[in-house]
Design a protein around this motif. Structure first.
Motif, PDB file in Angstrom:
ATOM      1  N   TYR A 132      46.673 -25.323  60.555  1.00  0.00           N
ATOM      2  CA  TYR A 132      46.639 -25.815  59.169  1.00  0.00           C
ATOM      3  C   TYR A 132      46.691 -24.730  58.094  1.00  0.00           C
ATOM      4  O   TYR A 132      46.716 -25.055  56.912  1.00  0.00           O
ATOM      5  N   VAL A 133      46.720 -23.479  58.501  1.00  0.00           N
ATOM      6  CA  VAL A 133      46.665 -22.431  57.481  1.00  0.00           C
ATOM      7  C   VAL A 133      47.849 -22.511  56.514  1.00  0.00           C
ATOM      8  O   VAL A 133      47.697 -22.291  55.305  1.00  0.00           O
ATOM      9  N   GLY A 134      49.014 -22.849  57.045  1.00  0.00           N
ATOM     10  CA  GLY A 134      50.197 -22.932  56.181  1.00  0.00           C
ATOM     11  C   GLY A 134      50.018 -23.968  55.092  1.00  0.00           C
ATOM     12  O   GLY A 134      50.302 -23.725  53.908  1.00  0.00           O
ATOM     13  N   ILE A 135      49.516 -25.139  55.493  1.00  0.00           N
ATOM     14  CA  ILE A 135      49.327 -26.242  54.531  1.00  0.00           C
ATOM     15  C   ILE A 135      48.283 -25.868  53.481  1.00  0.00           C
ATOM     16  O   ILE A 135      48.477 -26.052  52.283  1.00  0.00           O
ATOM     17  N   VAL A 136      47.179 -25.301  53.967  1.00  0.00           N
ATOM     18  CA  VAL A 136      46.079 -24.949  53.056  1.00  0.00           C
ATOM     19  C   VAL A 136      46.525 -23.872  52.066  1.00  0.00           C
ATOM     20  O   VAL A 136      46.319 -23.989  50.849  1.00  0.00           O
ATOM     21  N   GLU A 137      47.172 -22.860  52.618  1.00  0.00           N
ATOM     22  CA  GLU A 137      47.587 -21.738  51.781  1.00  0.00           C
ATOM     23  C   GLU A 137      48.554 -22.211  50.694  1.00  0.00           C
ATOM     24  O   GLU A 137      48.437 -21.837  49.525  1.00  0.00           O
ATOM     25  N   ARG A 138      49.479 -23.058  51.077  1.00  0.00           N
ATOM     26  CA  ARG A 138      50.504 -23.490  50.132  1.00  0.00           C
ATOM     27  C   ARG A 138      49.907 -24.386  49.042  1.00  0.00           C
ATOM     28  O   ARG A 138      50.183 -24.209  47.859  1.00  0.00           O
ATOM     29  N   VAL A 139      49.092 -25.330  49.452  1.00  0.00           N
ATOM     30  CA  VAL A 139      48.558 -26.253  48.432  1.00  0.00           C
ATOM     31  C   VAL A 139      47.634 -25.505  47.467  1.00  0.00           C
ATOM     32  O   VAL A 139      47.619 -25.769  46.256  1.00  0.00           O
ATOM     33  N   LEU A 140      46.898 -24.529  47.982  1.00  0.00           N
ATOM     34  CA  LEU A 140      46.035 -23.741  47.094  1.00  0.00           C
ATOM     35  C   LEU A 140      46.866 -22.913  46.126  1.00  0.00           C
ATOM     36  O   LEU A 140      46.528 -22.788  44.948  1.00  0.00           O
ATOM     37  N   LEU A 141      47.930 -22.362  46.637  1.00  0.00           N
ATOM     38  CA  LEU A 141      48.803 -21.564  45.774  1.00  0.00           C
ATOM     39  C   LEU A 141      49.362 -22.417  44.642  1.00  0.00           C
ATOM     40  O   LEU A 141      49.455 -21.985  43.498  1.00  0.00           O
ATOM     41  N   ARG A 142      49.709 -23.659  44.946  1.00  0.00           N
ATOM     42  CA  ARG A 142      50.286 -24.537  43.921  1.00  0.00           C
ATOM     43  C   ARG A 142      49.260 -24.900  42.848  1.00  0.00           C
ATOM     44  O   ARG A 142      49.564 -24.864  41.664  1.00  0.00           O
ATOM     45  N   VAL A 143      48.080 -25.279  43.271  1.00  0.00           N
ATOM     46  CA  VAL A 143      47.119 -25.763  42.275  1.00  0.00           C
ATOM     47  C   VAL A 143      46.317 -24.631  41.640  1.00  0.00           C
ATOM     48  O   VAL A 143      45.837 -24.766  40.520  1.00  0.00           O
ATOM     49  N   PHE A 144      46.197 -23.526  42.328  1.00  0.00           N
ATOM     50  CA  PHE A 144      45.375 -22.427  41.823  1.00  0.00           C
ATOM     51  C   PHE A 144      46.231 -21.321  41.206  1.00  0.00           C
ATOM     52  O   PHE A 144      45.804 -20.626  40.312  1.00  0.00           O
ATOM     53  N   GLY A 145      47.450 -21.185  41.717  1.00  0.00           N
ATOM     54  CA  GLY A 145      48.327 -20.132  41.227  1.00  0.00           C
ATOM     55  C   GLY A 145      48.178 -18.877  42.060  1.00  0.00           C
ATOM     56  O   GLY A 145      47.222 -18.740  42.832  1.00  0.00           O
ATOM     57  N   PRO A 146      49.150 -17.975  41.934  1.00  0.00           N
ATOM     58  CA  PRO A 146      49.089 -16.731  42.713  1.00  0.00           C
ATOM     59  C   PRO A 146      48.027 -15.797  42.149  1.00  0.00           C
ATOM     60  O   PRO A 146      48.290 -15.011  41.257  1.00  0.00           O
ATOM     61  N   ASP A 147      46.853 -15.911  42.684  1.00  0.00           N
ATOM     62  CA  ASP A 147      45.686 -15.253  42.102  1.00  0.00           C
ATOM     63  C   ASP A 147      44.998 -14.433  43.199  1.00  0.00           C
ATOM     64  O   ASP A 147      45.075 -14.766  44.381  1.00  0.00           O
ATOM     65  N   SER A 148      44.294 -13.412  42.781  1.00  0.00           N
ATOM     66  CA  SER A 148      43.668 -12.522  43.766  1.00  0.00           C
ATOM     67  C   SER A 148      42.575 -13.222  44.573  1.00  0.00           C
ATOM     68  O   SER A 148      42.162 -12.722  45.615  1.00  0.00           O
ATOM     69  N   GLU A 149      42.110 -14.370  44.095  1.00  0.00           N
ATOM     70  CA  GLU A 149      41.055 -15.073  44.836  1.00  0.00           C
ATOM     71  C   GLU A 149      41.615 -16.057  45.861  1.00  0.00           C
ATOM     72  O   GLU A 149      40.858 -16.805  46.478  1.00  0.00           O
ATOM     73  N   LEU A 150      42.922 -16.036  46.032  1.00  0.00           N
ATOM     74  CA  LEU A 150      43.550 -17.038  46.897  1.00  0.00           C
ATOM     75  C   LEU A 150      43.030 -16.955  48.336  1.00  0.00           C
ATOM     76  O   LEU A 150      42.731 -17.968  48.970  1.00  0.00           O
ATOM     77  N   GLU A 151      42.918 -15.734  48.840  1.00  0.00           N
ATOM     78  CA  GLU A 151      42.457 -15.589  50.227  1.00  0.00           C
ATOM     79  C   GLU A 151      41.019 -16.099  50.378  1.00  0.00           C
ATOM     80  O   GLU A 151      40.676 -16.722  51.375  1.00  0.00           O
TER      81      GLU A 151
END
Lengths: 211, 400
Positions: free
Chosen positions: A44-63
């Motif tokens: 599920y990492v791909g799904i989680v990573e992508r949806v977070l990127l969309r709603v949160f934006g490319p931000d240093s806290e993404l990881e």
């Protein structure tokens, strides 16, 4: 390089959902089998990573958010009542809720002067400067929207989810999602209208403009 | 799908691609790092999601902890503690038997530990005489206050203004007291209060929508039927309403220096009408119904809202107008904000928003950008303002 085709998550082939593998994974997680958590993460990492990127934006806290989402999912797995076919939607909803919580926290800190405005990573330099500037503006406008509008707009127009999937993610009725999406769109277009580059993009279309 | 839809989708797709590239989505190295981190942390909580036995253990442990916490609270916490209060945005701890005076041109907030608030209009002065478990006793030496007292059983709040006394249980109301002119005025936004004092035979209950005036400073009004100026006069009695209409801050009067607005005396009382201002344009806006919100704001009287709302609500109103595509109305709200609340953060932000409203029209936008930068050279929007100024300069030069 721009993707030529948007894949809605409903069309994404997820091997764990097309077989009983998800059922087995769920059971293993519930039993606490060694290796189950790693398999869960890999699936599920791909799904989680992508949806977070969309709603949160490319931000240093993404990881950090990916980590938090997985830990949250694991903690609340016992509350998951759906069957294996719903696991993807559930995991995605956990990630969206995690992002919402973080954004809310940031908003509060920003109001109290404890946090500066969101700073996104630079968009790739391979994109031509005008497009880069337009996309950066779009990202800023989305980030400045009221949270509930930001969520539905990002999930619909950037991630490309179906309305039903968005409703599952944000825990709202389909009608509310539609209404909110319409408002979010009005906000976006009203703001974009004031930006010369974005205005051109939305009026003429990027490809036509290039042509 | 319409052409407009298609363009928005294209933009979204391009943004998604750019985000993916920017965040290196799918990078093996990045995933390996996240995986390692997750697996290091996960086992510590893994059992919570799985084993029923562990669930039971956690549940029992949770109950024990809760019971212990309840016991500690029961034993250690006093049943009731006197209220405390904080003054202003800086939240300075307030003291009993202290006189507090609002600044020359700005209101001042007192926030109490039970959630109640009292807002002093500019130049108003109160003395906190006592704080106890169920309320507070304060004296309004001069000026206006707007109080929003949280309703609790057996509340005991009292406000003295000269010879008048207002007893409160849980309500929102304002009091205006001018000793020199001998005018006392009390109006209700929510709940009810009881007023006693000269010219009042028995305690007079004031209800929502009512404005009571006492004192020789008020000229008799023929319509009210009062024969002597010193008699109590009920002004602008409106049908009692069950719900609060205006957000519980009457910022218009609060920002007006005490004594500056004689128009409120003897005529229609500003805050008294606040009960008619239903906040549902804001509720509609919160639901994203911007056009409907604007319709409601127009029905309420857009100009009145511009004259009455506080700075924060005016910014919101401007946003709503902008989102509804009514730039002129947005500008009107922002200009009202700058006129009524000069010098604050909100006024500076309004200048920036006015520049945004001007869009690509550099001639219209530039003065507002300059104004913002003058007022807030290190503000949160300063970088963007400078970048827009540079863009405008560049455009002007290109045209030359």
């Amino acid at each position: 390089m721009l993707r030529s085709l948007r894949l809605s998550s409903s069309t994404v082939s997820d091997p764990t959902e097309t077989s009983s593998a998800t059922e087995r994974l769920l059971e293993a997680l519930r039993r606490g089998d060694p290796g189950a958590q790693a398999r869960f993460f890999d699936a599920y990492v791909g799904i989680v990573e992508r949806v977070l990127l969309r709603v949160f934006g490319p931000d240093s806290e993404l990881e950090d958010l990916v980590q938090e989402s997985f830990l949250q999912a694991l903690t609340s797995l016992h509350r998951f009542r759906g069957d294996a076919s719903n696991l993807t939607a559930w995991v995605r909803a956990v990630a969206v809720r995690t992002a919402q919580k973080r954004i809310r926290g940031r908003q509060v800190r920003r109001r109290t002067g404890l946090q500066s405005p969101e700073q996104f990573w630079d968009l790739p330099s391979a994109i031509d400067p005008a497009t880069q500037a337009a996309l950066a503006s779009a990202q800023r406008i989305i980030a400045a929207m009221p949270l509930e509008h930001r969520m539905v707009f990002s999930l619909r127009f950037v991630e490309g989810l179906e309305l039903r999937e968005i409703a599952e993610c944000v825990g709202l009725s389909l009608a509310t999602v539609k209404r909110r999406l319409q408002s979010a769109r009005e906000i976006f277009e009203s703001e974009a209208d004031m930006d010369a580059l974005l205005h051109g993009w939305l009026q003429e279309g990027h490809d036509e403009r290039r042509g | 799908m319409s052409a407009a839809d298609e363009r928005l989708w294209r933009l979204g797709r391009a943004l998604a691609d750019a985000q993916d590239a920017s965040a290196a989505i799918g990078s093996e190295e990045r995933r390996a790092r996240m995986r390692q981190r997750f697996l290091a942390e996960a086992p510590r909580i893994g059992g919570r999601s799985g084993s029923p036995r562990l669930h039971l253990r956690y549940s029992i442990a949770g109950m024990v902890v809760l019971a212990a916490a309840a016991l500690v609270l029961f034993v250690l916490l006093p049943r009731e503690v006197p209220l405390t209060y904080a003054v202003g945005e800086e939240q300075i701890a307030g003291l009993v038997e202290t006189t507090i005076r609002a600044p020359q041109s700005e209101p001042l907030d007192l926030q109490f530990s039970d959630g109640s608030t009292i807002e002093l209009a500019a130049q108003s002065e109160v003395r906190i005489s006592a704080l106890h478990e169920r309320g507070c006793a304060l004296e309004l030496a001069s000026g206006r206050i707007f109080a929003d007292v949280v309703h609790r059983p057996h509340n005991d709040w009292a406000v003295r203004a000269g010879p008048y006394r207002v007893d409160v249980i849980g309500t929102a109301f304002w009091i205006d007291w001018d000793q020199a002119a001998d005018t006392f005025e009390v109006g209700l936004v929510r709940g009810e209060v009881r007023v006693t004092g000269p010219g009042i035979d028995e305690a007079r209950t004031v209800r929502v929508g009512e404005t009571l005036r006492f004192g020789s400073g008020f000229a008799p009004r023929p319509s009210a039927g009062a024969t002597e100026a010193s008699k109590a006069e009920v002004a602008d009695v409106e049908a009692p309403e069950d719900t609060v209409a205006e957000p519980p801050r009457a910022a218009e009067w609060a920002s007006r220096p005490f004594g500056a607005g004689e128009a409120s005396r003897g005529g229609v009382v500003g805050p008294g009408r606040s009960a008619k201002l239903e906040p549902d344009w804001m509720a509609l806006a919160q639901d994203g119904e911007f056009t409907a919100a604007m319709d409601r704001a127009e029905a309420q009287g857009f100009a009145t809202l511009c004259d009455r709302l506080d700075a924060k609500a005016l910014l919101k109103l401007a946003d709503v107008a902008r989102y509804a595509g009514q730039s002129d109305r947005a500008a009107e709200a922002l200009l009202a904000l700058r006129r009524r609340f000069p010098g604050g953060d909100s006024a500076a932000n309004a200048a920036f928003d006015l520049a945004r409203l001007a869009g690509k029209d550099c001639e219209a936008a530039s003065p507002w950008l300059d104004r913002y930068l003058q007022e807030r050279p290190t503000g949160t929007m300063a970088d963007e303002a400078r970048s827009r100024v540079a863009e405008c300069t560049h455009r002007t030069r290109s045209h030359d």
